[in-house]
Write an enzyme that holds these catalytic residues in place. Structure first.
Site, PDB file in Angstrom:
ATOM      1  N   SER A 162      20.610 113.244 104.091  1.00 18.49           N
ATOM      2  CA  SER A 162      21.404 112.249 103.383  1.00 18.49           C
ATOM      3  C   SER A 162      21.949 111.205 104.356  1.00 18.49           C
ATOM      4  O   SER A 162      21.174 110.500 104.996  1.00 18.49           O
ATOM      5  CB  SER A 162      22.519 112.952 102.594  1.00 18.49           C
ATOM      6  OG  SER A 162      23.119 112.076 101.675  1.00 18.49           O
ATOM      7  N   ASP A 200      15.628 112.998  93.116  1.00 16.06           N
ATOM      8  CA  ASP A 200      16.940 112.826  93.747  1.00 16.06           C
ATOM      9  C   ASP A 200      17.866 112.061  92.804  1.00 16.06           C
ATOM     10  O   ASP A 200      17.599 110.920  92.439  1.00 16.06           O
ATOM     11  CB  ASP A 200      16.779 112.059  95.062  1.00 16.06           C
ATOM     12  CG  ASP A 200      18.015 112.108  95.933  1.00 16.06           C
ATOM     13  OD1 ASP A 200      19.120 112.205  95.374  1.00 16.06           O
ATOM     14  OD2 ASP A 200      17.888 112.039  97.161  1.00 16.06           O
ATOM     15  N   HIS A 225      18.508 116.091  95.269  1.00 13.32           N
ATOM     16  CA  HIS A 225      19.021 115.689  96.585  1.00 13.32           C
ATOM     17  C   HIS A 225      19.093 116.891  97.528  1.00 13.32           C
ATOM     18  O   HIS A 225      18.823 116.774  98.719  1.00 13.32           O
ATOM     19  CB  HIS A 225      20.402 115.053  96.419  1.00 13.32           C
ATOM     20  CG  HIS A 225      20.917 114.391  97.652  1.00 13.32           C
ATOM     21  ND1 HIS A 225      20.286 113.317  98.238  1.00 13.32           N
ATOM     22  CD2 HIS A 225      21.999 114.658  98.432  1.00 13.32           C
ATOM     23  CE1 HIS A 225      20.960 112.935  99.317  1.00 13.32           C
ATOM     24  NE2 HIS A 225      21.992 113.732  99.454  1.00 13.32           N
TER      25      HIS A 225
END
Length: 798
Positions: A667, A740, A774
């Site tokens: 991330s 995601d 994610h």
């Protein structure tokens, strides 16, 4: 004549498994989740697998306004239910501790999928849902004898909010799918017309949310799946209608069970923001379903600024006061919700007693933005206020029965300062079902539990706080070699506690003991090492300094059996994630505990320890902007300085070779990884998972950045590694989940960076994980990610 490169854009490949022992460790059972009853007499152990089969992720889902709905069950998709349940009595009587009973397994149908667990107010029953092929059933277990009963067919509606709650010890209120509901609306074969949106001069910035409504068909689906009736259900299965079909979010009973606070979704819906921004009607009904009071008609929340402290106008945060029978409370902005307004006070706290016909009473006003609230009794409540721009926090004691009494300031600090963190107020279930402050028998004394960060390390604590004097007293603090944290306090004297204890060599387990006697703790759980193959791994909290004097730290991991004198430098991977600060002093504080039992799970980088790599986990990379300066204005420069200091440290100790150090992150850590590859030659490889790399695609803020692109254009451009892709020379592995749903980290971000690097001739590999979000959750997906990481490191780092 030059030949064109024969580089196929897509490599067909099946799921791969990482080398042993990684593959074996992935299947180690997850320690059970512990759930204690409100009266602290019963302990429930719930087990579920850590990773799901990819087939479960492949189940059909409907994404609407930020919700993910399983259309077959009318419940949340991407759900990982519990599979088994055990119950035991906690042995204690009049302050003495006895050995707890043996756990009893609750008999359930085969392949049970347990969710939405809720204790009855008297702690004698535990309600839960079981997921069937066509929906959710409501069940109840009597904890004393572990007998179960099914209360409903699979007709609960859990698509939006909780599907049920307890009204009393014998009655629940449930959201049900309409009995005559037809098939879901089908999408028209021919679009009825164009999709049109407009904005007439008003500012309405939005962050980059995903899975929003797209058209009228999505609106129809949202109404279809969210529509519920609200009914009372007794323990013998009798049902009574309270509210006819509505878009019901959350029914919340008053503490005395005579009223229900009901929130329902309203039109107009939005295609720009998720469902939490949509209009809602908030009402109070009685326990027969009759409307008693209209609390608020909340409009669509349209943001006017990207400032984090912007809030709705009107009544917000409506709830019940937890320490009295039936009193509503809420917050109202005094600055129109606009943090850019220059006003003396920001928010006000109000309450209104049943029967809700008087004028609301104001209890308190805040100078910063209201943050949170803990009710205690008629002369004690705690309120927290915060202001993001300065990172300031204040904690006040207010006097609900006498609001004219000046509030008592208990703490005034920066919430970045972990060394002065007073901890969290200890709560207990009061006589009226809801959680309130736990008071000591003597006067207005409450308890605080905290992490206990200090220059010496992290040592959790239990304090008492005298609300009259403001003085704290340390009752207990964990000691080396353990990291031990208070999980539950079982009595008002704070003598009998349950802690969660671990060390570098002992896995986390729960213990019951008395703080004031010399009795040995009683082990409540006996969880074993899930990865004994890593038993010899060495971990160390290391400290070093940035060139500008900022103190930094990291967790250093070395493979089992490593001897620096004998083995020399190891190939090493840094795993990074930066953090913004407004104060240089707080940026260097030690917040990582040293006495942790470090074992990998999911797609953890710690698995690389089994393959001969050293790891520097979480090297602090503070991005500081003091005074009027914003942290991100010098993001790249500070990032380089922090990375250089970490490299100098591990090379200086002789445990890493500067030619064999890589960097990776997930991330915002992936964003950081590519930036460091673009702006330095410190690292030989990069691994970037589920990141965002072009900040012009997140123009209304990201991470801790409040300014929009047009207010800080140069900062956005300079921070974007996509802008500097031509400078990335080290081999880079890019990984991203196909689905995601995180704001800003669209798969498009990784795809476009790959295309740029490929076009520029870089060594780069793109891995898109089907069905993954994610965070990666499937057994196949996680195994493949670890296979990719090991292969990349073996090929380019070793």
């Amino acid at each position: 004549m030059d030949k064109f490169p024969t580089n196929p854009p897509i490599i067909e490949q099946f799921w791969q498994s990482p080398p042993e022992p990684i593959n074996q460790i992935l299947d180690a059972p997850l320690p059970p989740t512990i759930l204690l009853s409100p009266n602290r007499e019963w302990m429930v152990e719930l087990e579920k697998p850590l990773l799901l089969p990819i087939a479960l992720l492949a189940e059909v889902e409907v994404a609407l306004a930020g919700l993910f709905i399983n259309p077959k069950t009318n419940a949340p998709a991407r759900h990982n239910p519990y599979g088994s349940m055990k119950i035991r009595a906690i042995g204690q009587s009049q302050g003495a501790i006895a050995s707890p009973e043996i756990s009893k397994t609750v008999a359930l149908p085969d392949n049970a999928q347990i969710g939405f667990l809720r204790w009855s107010p008297d702690s004698q029953k535990l309600a839960f849902t079981l997921t069937q092929a066509t929906g959710l059933e409501l069940w109840v277990v009597d904890v004393a004898d572990c007998t179960t009963r099914r209360l409903t067919e699979p007709v609960l509606n859990a698509a939006y909010g909780e599907p049920y709650c307890w009204l009393s010890d014998e009655t629940l209120i449930c959201k049900f799918i309409e009995s005559d509901r037809p098939e879901p609306p089908s999408e028209p074969a021919v679009p009825p017309g164009p999709l049109i949106q407009e904005n007439l001069h008003a500012k309405s910035p939005s962050r980059t949310y995903t899975n929003l409504l797209q058209n009228r068909h999505d609106e129809a689906l949202l109404e279809y799946y969210l529509t519920s009736t609200l009914e009372k259900v007794t323990l013998d299965g009798h049902r009574t209608l309270l509210v006819s079909s509505s878009l019901i979010y959350q029914p919340i009973p008053s503490p005395d069970s005579k009223f229900i606070l009901l929130a329902t979704l309203q039109r107009p819906f939005s295609y720009q923001v998720p469902i939490s921004y949509f209009p809602k009607k908030i009402q109070v009904i009685d326990d027969a379903g009759k409307l008693v009071y209209e609390v608020a008609d909340v409009p669509l929340f349209v943001r006017r600024t990207t400032k984090f402290d912007e809030v709705r106008t009107g009544r917000r945060g409506v709830s019940w006061r937890c320490d009295v029978q039936a009193t509503l409370c809420w917050i109202e902005a005094l600055d129109e919700g606009d943090p850019t307004c220059d006003v003396a006070k920001r928010d006000a706290l109000f309450e209104l007693d049943a029967p809700f016909s008087d004028t609301p009473k104001q209890l308190w006003q805040s100078e910063y933005r209201f943050h949170s609230l803990a009710w205690g009794k008629e002369d004690v409540a705690l309120v927290w206020e915060r202001w993001y721009d300065t990172r300031k926090e204040r904690i006040w004691r207010i006097y609900p029965k006498a609001p004219e009494t000046p509030p008592q300031l208990l703490f005034d600090r920066s919430y970045e300062d972990k060394y002065t963190d007073p901890g969290s107020a200890l709560m207990t279930v009061g006589p009226l079902r809801y959680r309130v402050l736990r008071f000591a028998p003597q006067g207005n004394v409450i308890y605080l539990t905290g992490r206990g960060a200090s220059p010496k390390g992290v040592y959790p604590f239990l304090d008492s706080l005298d609300l009259e004097t403001g003085q704290t007293h340390r009752l207990w603090q964990c000691q080396d070699p353990y990291l031990e944290e208070i999980s539950y306090v079982l009595d008002d004297e704070a003598q009998t506690v349950i802690t969660r204890r671990q060390s570098q060599t002992e896995p986390p387990n729960y213990f019951l003991f008395n703080l004031r006697d010399n009795q040995l703790p009683i082990a409540l759980t006996h969880y074993q090492d899930p990865a004994p193959q890593l038993a010899g791994v060495e971990s160390e909290l290391v400290k070093y300094q940035r060139s500008d004097g900022v103190q930094l730290s990291a967790k250093l991991y070395l493979p089992a059996g490593y001897d620096p004198t004998r083995d020399g430098p190891l190939p090493m991977l840094f795993w990074v994630y930066p953090e913004e600060f407004k104060d240089k002093e707080f940026a260097g504080q030690i917040t990582k505990p040293e006495n942790t039992f470090s074992r990998p799970s999911r797609a953890s980088v710690l698995f690389l320890l089994t393959q001969g790599y050293a790891l520097l986990s979480g090297p602090t990379l503070p991005i500081i902007g003091e005074g009027d300066a914003e942290p991100n204005d010098t993001y790249v420069e500070q990032l380089i300085a922090g990375a250089q200091a970490a490299v100098d440290y591990v090379v200086g100790r002789g445990i890493a070779d500067p030619n064999h150090i890589g960097i990776g992150g997930h991330s915002y850590g992936a964003f950081t990884t590519v930036n460091l590859l673009a702006h330095t030659d410190l690292f030989r490889i990069g691994i970037a998972r589920s990141g965002a790399y072009n900040r012009t695609l997140t123009p209304f803020g990201f991470q801790g950045e409040q300014r929009n692109f047009w207010e800080a254009q140069q900062t956005y451009i300079h921070m974007s590694p996509f802008t500097h892709a031509a400078k990335v020379k080290a081999p880079l592995l890019l990984i991203h989940g196909e689905k995601d749903s995180n704001a800003g980290t669209y798969p498009l971000q990784t795809e476009r960076l790959y295309e740029a690097l490929k076009g520029l001739g870089a060594t780069v590999r793109l891995v898109v994980l089907p069905l993954e979000d994610h965070g990666y959750r499937s057994r196949e997906g996680v195994a493949h990610v670890l296979w990719e990481m090991v292969n990349w490191c073996d090929k380019y780092l070793k």
